[in-house]
Design a protein around this motif. Structure first.
Motif, PDB file in Angstrom:
ATOM      1  N   UNK A 175      -6.271   3.243  -3.448  1.00  0.00           N
ATOM      2  CA  UNK A 175      -5.156   4.384  -4.034  1.00  0.00           C
ATOM      3  C   UNK A 175      -5.223   5.513  -2.435  1.00  0.00           C
ATOM      4  N   UNK A 176      -3.838   5.395  -2.072  1.00  0.00           N
ATOM      5  CA  UNK A 176      -3.597   6.396  -0.821  1.00  0.00           C
ATOM      6  C   UNK A 176      -2.515   7.033  -0.849  1.00  0.00           C
ATOM      7  N   UNK A 177      -2.315   8.086   0.116  1.00  0.00           N
ATOM      8  CA  UNK A 177      -1.003   8.771   0.296  1.00  0.00           C
ATOM      9  C   UNK A 177       0.178   7.826   0.420  1.00  0.00           C
ATOM     10  N   UNK A 178      -0.026   6.832   1.266  1.00  0.00           N
ATOM     11  CA  UNK A 178       0.936   5.777   1.411  1.00  0.00           C
ATOM     12  C   UNK A 178       0.210   4.635   2.157  1.00  0.00           C
ATOM     13  N   UNK A 179       0.902   3.365   2.468  1.00  0.00           N
ATOM     14  CA  UNK A 179      -0.066   2.448   2.984  1.00  0.00           C
ATOM     15  C   UNK A 179       1.130   1.924   4.154  1.00  0.00           C
ATOM     16  N   UNK A 180       0.534   1.471   5.194  1.00  0.00           N
ATOM     17  CA  UNK A 180       0.999   0.919   6.368  1.00  0.00           C
ATOM     18  C   UNK A 180       1.074  -0.729   6.170  1.00  0.00           C
ATOM     19  N   UNK A 224       6.229   6.634  10.281  1.00  0.00           N
ATOM     20  CA  UNK A 224       6.396   7.916  11.192  1.00  0.00           C
ATOM     21  C   UNK A 224       5.180   8.190  11.994  1.00  0.00           C
ATOM     22  N   UNK A 225       3.967   8.096  11.178  1.00  0.00           N
ATOM     23  CA  UNK A 225       2.622   8.294  11.476  1.00  0.00           C
ATOM     24  C   UNK A 225       1.605   7.300  11.078  1.00  0.00           C
ATOM     25  N   UNK A 226       0.882   6.636  11.865  1.00  0.00           N
ATOM     26  CA  UNK A 226      -0.085   5.675  11.350  1.00  0.00           C
ATOM     27  C   UNK A 226      -1.361   6.066  10.714  1.00  0.00           C
ATOM     28  N   UNK A 227      -1.213   7.367  10.380  1.00  0.00           N
ATOM     29  CA  UNK A 227      -2.179   8.289   9.764  1.00  0.00           C
ATOM     30  C   UNK A 227      -2.169   8.122   8.265  1.00  0.00           C
ATOM     31  N   UNK A 228      -2.890   7.583   7.484  1.00  0.00           N
ATOM     32  CA  UNK A 228      -3.013   7.580   5.879  1.00  0.00           C
ATOM     33  C   UNK A 228      -4.184   8.161   5.418  1.00  0.00           C
ATOM     34  N   UNK A 229      -4.179   8.576   4.464  1.00  0.00           N
ATOM     35  CA  UNK A 229      -5.484   9.065   3.603  1.00  0.00           C
ATOM     36  C   UNK A 229      -5.698   8.139   2.587  1.00  0.00           C
ATOM     37  N   UNK A 230      -6.683   7.528   2.595  1.00  0.00           N
ATOM     38  CA  UNK A 230      -7.394   6.669   1.445  1.00  0.00           C
ATOM     39  C   UNK A 230      -8.161   7.776   0.362  1.00  0.00           C
ATOM     40  N   UNK A 231      -7.363   7.827  -0.641  1.00  0.00           N
ATOM     41  CA  UNK A 231      -8.098   8.527  -1.873  1.00  0.00           C
ATOM     42  C   UNK A 231      -9.157   7.853  -2.467  1.00  0.00           C
ATOM     43  N   UNK A 232      -9.064   6.634  -2.716  1.00  0.00           N
ATOM     44  CA  UNK A 232      -9.923   5.871  -3.520  1.00  0.00           C
ATOM     45  C   UNK A 232      -9.866   4.453  -3.350  1.00  0.00           C
TER      46      UNK A 232
END
Length: 100
Positions: A26-31, A3-11
């Motif tokens: 590690x991310x909130x989600x991956x494309x 739904x959105x191409x914006x993901x947060x890379x945590x580590x």
């Protein structure tokens, strides 16, 4: 697909293990192909074909054509999701423990 191409890379961690390198993301989600695209860029930088600062230009371009070729999926493993504690699910899958 997302739904959105914006993901947060945590580590991101990079570790050498003998003759091998281990990269963890590690991310909130991956494309789709996100990690393969990042790995392609990291390898170009690691081989000295681009300066480390180049990655910021790739990100700023917001254009896949500005990046390195997509890395092969060979040797890349999805270790499973990491869930928030309130879901009361295991922190990691069993796959995480057997990788070198």
């Amino acid at each position: 697909q997302a739904l959105s191409p914006i993901k947060t890379m945590r580590r991101i961690s990079v570790e050498r293990r003998g003759a091998y390198w281990r990269f963890e993301f590690e991310a909130t989600a991956f494309l789709h192909h996100m990690i393969r695209n990042i790995m392609g860029c990291l390898l170009v930088i690691g081989h000295g074909q681009r300066a480390p600062e180049w990655i910021q230009k790739v990100l700023d371009a917001r254009d896949r054509d500005a990046a390195a070729p997509t890395f092969s999926p060979d040797g890349l493993y999805f270790l499973g999701p990491v869930y928030a504690a309130h879901w009361q699910l295991p922190d990691r899958t069993a796959a995480y423990d057997w990788l070198p």
